[in-house]
Motif scaffolding. Structure first.
Motif, PDB file in Angstrom:
ATOM      1  N   ASN A  10       3.049   0.323  -6.462  1.00  9.40           N
ATOM      2  CA  ASN A  10       3.425   1.741  -6.516  1.00  9.40           C
ATOM      3  C   ASN A  10       4.932   1.895  -6.388  1.00  9.40           C
ATOM      4  O   ASN A  10       5.514   1.501  -5.387  1.00  9.40           O
ATOM      5  N   ALA A  12       7.867   4.596  -6.295  1.00 13.51           N
ATOM      6  CA  ALA A  12       8.269   6.001  -6.247  1.00 13.51           C
ATOM      7  C   ALA A  12       9.628   6.104  -6.910  1.00 13.51           C
ATOM      8  O   ALA A  12      10.573   5.439  -6.499  1.00 13.51           O
ATOM      9  N   VAL A  47       4.563  15.845  -8.360  1.00 15.46           N
ATOM     10  CA  VAL A  47       4.548  14.386  -8.454  1.00 15.46           C
ATOM     11  C   VAL A  47       3.528  14.006  -9.519  1.00 15.46           C
ATOM     12  O   VAL A  47       2.393  14.470  -9.497  1.00 15.46           O
ATOM     13  N   SER A  49       2.022  10.727 -12.117  1.00 13.11           N
ATOM     14  CA  SER A  49       2.080   9.271 -12.187  1.00 13.11           C
ATOM     15  C   SER A  49       1.709   8.723 -13.563  1.00 13.11           C
ATOM     16  O   SER A  49       0.926   9.308 -14.300  1.00 13.11           O
ATOM     17  N   LEU A  63       5.725   6.714 -10.064  1.00 10.95           N
ATOM     18  CA  LEU A  63       5.484   8.069  -9.576  1.00 10.95           C
ATOM     19  C   LEU A  63       6.738   8.905  -9.771  1.00 10.95           C
ATOM     20  O   LEU A  63       7.774   8.635  -9.158  1.00 10.95           O
ATOM     21  N   THR A  65       8.875  12.000  -9.143  1.00 14.18           N
ATOM     22  CA  THR A  65       8.934  12.962  -8.032  1.00 14.18           C
ATOM     23  C   THR A  65       9.948  14.057  -8.336  1.00 14.18           C
ATOM     24  O   THR A  65      10.817  13.877  -9.182  1.00 14.18           O
ATOM     25  N   GLN A 115       5.633  10.553  -0.867  1.00 17.07           N
ATOM     26  CA  GLN A 115       5.481   9.409  -1.791  1.00 17.07           C
ATOM     27  C   GLN A 115       6.223   8.188  -1.281  1.00 17.07           C
ATOM     28  O   GLN A 115       5.751   7.063  -1.419  1.00 17.07           O
ATOM     29  N   CYS A 119       4.535   4.533  -0.973  1.00 19.07           N
ATOM     30  CA  CYS A 119       4.803   3.592  -2.062  1.00 19.07           C
ATOM     31  C   CYS A 119       5.091   2.174  -1.564  1.00 19.07           C
ATOM     32  O   CYS A 119       5.206   1.941  -0.367  1.00 19.07           O
TER      33      CYS A 119
END
Lengths: 473, 472
Positions: A10, A12, A47, A49, A63, A65, A115, A119
């Motif tokens: 993940n 961010a 947010v 993805s 992701l 943001t 996030q 993340c």
């Protein structure tokens, strides 16, 4: 034992407002429809993805943001929330998320912080054209409270007024020694590869293998894309080279010429749109000048050794050349090589085919039937324009907003043939003598294998020329 | 002969390609593509075509093969008869029922042997069969015209076969098949002739030695004798020479006939049959491995759709405030700039101003202005605080805040403007534009920001000091 990574990774994507976070994701995912992009601050307010996959397996989740806007104010708020007890950064961020400010004036920033806490890695996107300001330092301080690996990512580095040096200096001062440079508009595939490779070196061992998978998959797809593009260009060139416009009794030369121009322009335009689609761009990403087409009346040079060879006539000795065409028909060349010797039908068929085609040409020549075809210069032009379009698309990020422009060459008249042009034109000579390749006669295409073979050979030449001469990698 | 399954799959893919390249997208293809994402790309492409085509369409795709089979049967029959006729022709030349054994054998198998030899030479030659598909196709096209068959099916066949590149095996199967038919006709007719008519087999030579023929016949007999067939021995051969009078002509006739028929079978039919089987297996092997060519644009894109590099997961954390205010602005920038230039008692301050501070007045287009003081350029927390405290000074009547037009007016900037605007002095915001690019959106953003900070738009101006002056 090697720790197993919990896929996907993940990431961010964070940063100040308007630094190109959504643009970055558009380019990394090759989707120019992702999110909203504008020059106004605070365009992305949620947010969202996107996942990078390798054959059905999710490897990286990006992701997007909202941007930090009032980081100085946010930093002050987080500071004042401190109740005096010694706390870890993540606890302070958690405390902030519970505060009323997180729900009101800093609701966007709260989304980012949420996030960050969840993340595995944070990409801190920087607009390298921006001056190094205090608010950015405050942002980095807030982000570092989350105790996650931070990859500063300098965006728009290809811009004239980028300040990569100043930014790198600041990042180093903040102990961020591995920064990455990537331009989401002026795309560079190898910078993208570098980005994943740097992540490999910085992250835990468990991530190396999945990232390796991603790197290799992307490289493979990138090469395949070039081959597909070259194949499309080769098809266009062969279609154009083999195209002939007949001048019949009912049509004037001028109207035939116009017809030819229209047909060829249409072929070029269709190919350009196909290339755009191949690179996942929309048709409005393209703005080309009209292709100038110059035509030539097609004439079979019966005594050109190349023509003779093409029709199965071997003009080996200079003495024999052209003198006795009828006697020179060499059965071994005119497509009768293999099955022929073995199967009677093939022999007759091949001979018949060769003879038929040659006969048609000869009759047209003798009876004064006239055709128009695209001049060599036009073919060279199409080749160059497709090359420059491919080159532009190869370096176009999916965040780019301005259409690709294919410029008109300065002087069409004195297009001097380069070696690259000559290589390509050589293959097109074969197509010139196969008018049936550009049309379908009634039911079926004629000799599709020969055409396919020719396209495949030209594709190889085009890829080689792109790599060597035009530096299209 | 049933059609190779893998080739049929490719034909189905090609059929769809030809259809989709004209812009037709079948209903349900999106859904099917979604379901197939777990499969390897090539397999998914094939399976997609399998699911999208109806039974009727799949059947219609078999049609060219049916025509091909009909043609094959006709041709095989034709060549069989031809073989028989050739045999009759060869034996009809026999004078006074004494047949020259070696001459007959040469006549029946000679061309076959040469053709077989050439095939062996050329089979290793790559691409030698390229041009030959055209006559195959022409015949098929002609056939399908006769039977008013679905042309798209034929085109799919043509495209599939032309891209696979294994034509030499396909042509080999055809040529060996035809030769086999020819030789079978020969063998049957030879057997019939030998059954119904009486031939005395002899041999003769003018310049060669008799021993040569003895050894050739013994050499020919090697393989058939393994099968236990009664064949002429060396002494039999010796007495069969023209002019000799053998003791038992009946036995000799049978022995020579045995040698002729078994030679036809073993040196003519058998090699062809083996080669045919080999070619069939090679063709099957080739066709078993055919796959759509993903280096072509269509299949590349299809592959990318079936095995996407990226997938959207959508919005994770949505924006609660759905309604964003939009403003309309109508203030005249020219008037604001004119007013700005006439101000006195001015304090110049920077708002994240990019450049030397304090700036030369010419650099910001305010040559006429006579400021009494410069404050700081607010670029970080401490300079902001300093600016705010200096702005609180009651002696200042006008604060002109210099900012970059290109910067994005974020909430941090708005907050600072609001704070400064709450001070007793009149606040002016002057935006310096360095690049003359698309500006209306940015101008709108700044005016919105000013409105959010309760700064009247008449107090916001912009000056373009870049190339050209499009500020209005």
């Amino acid at each position: 034992m090697e720790p197993k990574a919990n896929l996907p990774l993940n990431i961010a994507v964070v940063g100040h407002t308007n630094v190109g976070k959504t643009s970055l994701i558009r380019t990394l995912t090759r989707r120019n429809s992702f999110g909203d992009v504008s020059s106004s601050p605070g365009t992305t307010r949620h947010v969202e993805s996107q996942v990078l996959m390798v054959t059905g397996q999710k490897i990286v989740r990006l992701l997007d943001t909202p941007g930090f806007e009032d980081s100085i104010g946010l930093f002050d708020t987080i500071e004042t929330l401190d109740d005096g007890r010694e706390k870890l950064g993540i606890d302070r961020l958690a405390l902030f998320l519970q505060s009323k400010e997180a729900a009101s004036s800093f609701s966007q920033e709260a989304k980012v912080i949420r996030q960050l806490l969840e993340c595995d890695v944070a990409f801190y996107v920087i607009d390298a054209r921006e001056p190094v300001l205090g608010k950015y330092q405050d942002e980095l301080r807030i982000i570092s409270l989350a105790a996650k690996p931070i990859f500063p990512l300098l965006n728009f580095v290809a811009s004239d007024n980028s300040r990569v040096d100043q930014w790198t200096k600041l990042l180093k001062a903040l102990n961020l020694h591995t920064s990455m440079q990537f331009d989401s508009v002026a795309y560079d595939f190898f910078a993208e590869q570098q980005l994943y490779k740097k992540m490999q070196t910085m992250l835990a061992v468990g991530w190396q293998q999945p990232l390796e998978l991603l790197i290799n998959h992307r490289l493979e797809a990138w090469q395949d894309l070039l081959i597909a593009a070259a194949n499309r260009v080769a098809t266009l060139l062969i279609d154009t080279a083999s195209y002939r416009q007949a001048i019949t009794k009912d049509t004037s030369l001028a109207s035939s010429a116009k017809q030819l121009q229209q047909t060829i322009r249409k072929k070029e335009n269709t190919a350009a749109l196909d290339l755009l689609a191949l690179f996942k761009f929309q048709s409005d990403d393209y703005g080309a000048n009209l292709l100038p087409v110059s035509e030539n009346s097609w004439k079979l040079d019966l005594f050109d050794p190349k023509t003779l060879k093409l029709f199965g006539i071997k003009a080996t000795s200079t003495a024999a050349k052209g003198a006795v065409i009828g006697l020179g028909i060499d059965m071994a060349v005119g497509g009768v090589s293999l099955g022929a010797a073995a199967a009677l039908g093939a022999l007759l068929g091949g001979l018949w085919q060769t003879g038929k085609q040659f006969g048609r040409e000869a009759i047209a020549y003798v009876s004064g039937e006239r055709y128009l075809c695209a001049e060599d210069n036009t073919l060279i032009l199409i080749w160059r324009r497709s090359t420059s379009l491919t080159s532009a698309l190869r370096h176009r990020g999916h965040a780019a907003q301005k259409p690709v422009m294919i410029a008109k060459p300065q002087s069409e008249a004195n297009t001097e043939e380069t070696t690259a042009d000559q290589q390509v034109m050589l293959s097109l000579k074969i197509a010139r003598n196969h008018p049936q390749w550009s049309k379908r006669q009634g039911l079926v295409e004629f000799a599709p294998t020969a055409k396919q073979r020719c396209i495949a050979a030209l594709t190889t030449i085009i890829i080689a020329q792109w790599r060597e001469t035009y530096n299209i990698q | 002969m049933s059609i190779n399954k893998q080739l049929m799959r490719l034909i189905q893919c090609e059929y769809l390609r030809l259809e989709e390249e004209t812009g037709v997208i079948r209903a349900g293809s999106k859904e099917i593509e979604r379901q197939l994402q777990q499969l390897p790309a090539e397999q998914a492409i094939v399976e997609r075509a399998n699911r999208l085509l109806s039974i009727t369409e799949k059947n219609s795709l078999q049609a060219p093969s049916r025509h091909y089979r009909q043609l094959s049967i006709a041709l095989l029959g034709f060549f069989g008869i031809l073989g028989g006729l050739a045999t009759v022709e060869v034996f009809s030349g026999v004078e006074q029922a004494s047949a020259n054994f070696f001459w007959i054998l040469l006549a029946l198998l000679g061309v076959n042997a040469i053709s077989m030899f050439i095939w062996l030479l050329l089979i290793g030659w790559p691409n030698s069969a390229d041009q030959n598909d055209s006559w195959l196709m022409s015949i098929q096209a002609w056939l399908s015209r006769k039977s008013s068959q679905d042309t798209s099916a034929l085109r799919a066949w043509q495209q599939a076969i032309s891209t696979t590149g294994g034509q030499q095996w396909h042509l080999s199967v055809i040529s060996h098949g035809l030769w086999l038919a020819f030789l079978s006709g020969t063998l049957v007719m030879a057997w019939l002739l030998l059954s119904m008519r009486q031939f005395d087999f002899v041999w003769e030579t003018t310049i060669l030695s008799g021993d040569a023929f003895v050894s050739i016949s013994q050499w020919l007999a090697t393989l058939p004798s393994l099968l236990g067939i009664q064949l002429p021995t060396a002494s039999h051969v010796m007495v069969s020479r023209v002019g000799e009078s053998p003791q038992d002509p009946d036995e000799l006739r049978i022995l020579w006939s045995n040698l002729l028929l078994s030679s036809l079978a073993i040196y003519g039919l058998l090699p062809r049959a083996v080669a045919l089987l080999f070619a069939i297996f090679a063709r099957r092997h080739h066709w078993n491995n055919v796959l759509p060519d993903v280096s072509t644009p269509y299949y590349y894109q299809l592959k990318m759709r079936l095995s996407p590099d990226t997938v959207a997961e959508g919005i994770v954390d949505d924006d609660a405030e759905t309604c964003h205010q939009t403003h309309n602005f109508s203030a005249s920038n020219t008037a604001t700039i004119a007013k700005l230039q006439q101000l006195d008692d001015v304090c110049l301050a920077g708002l994240e101003y990019d450049g030397e501070w304090p700036p030369a007045l010419s650099a910001i287009g305010l040559d006429d202005l006579a400021p009494i003081m410069f404050s700081v350029n607010a670029i970080d927390r401490s300079s902001r605080e300093q600016l705010l405290s200096e702005a609180g000074n009651n002696s200042i009547r006008n604060i002109v805040l210099i900012a970059r037009f290109e910067a994005a007016p974020d909430r941090g900037i708005i907050r600072l403007i609001r704070q400064l605007n709450s001070k007793p002095a009149t606040l002016w915001l002057l935006l310096i534009q360095h690049r003359s690019q698309q500006t209306s959106q940015q101008w709108h953003d700044w005016l919105s920001a000013a409105t959010d900070a309760q700064l009247p738009q008449q107090q916001v101006g912009r000056l373009n000091i870049g190339i050209g002056n499009d500020g209005a």
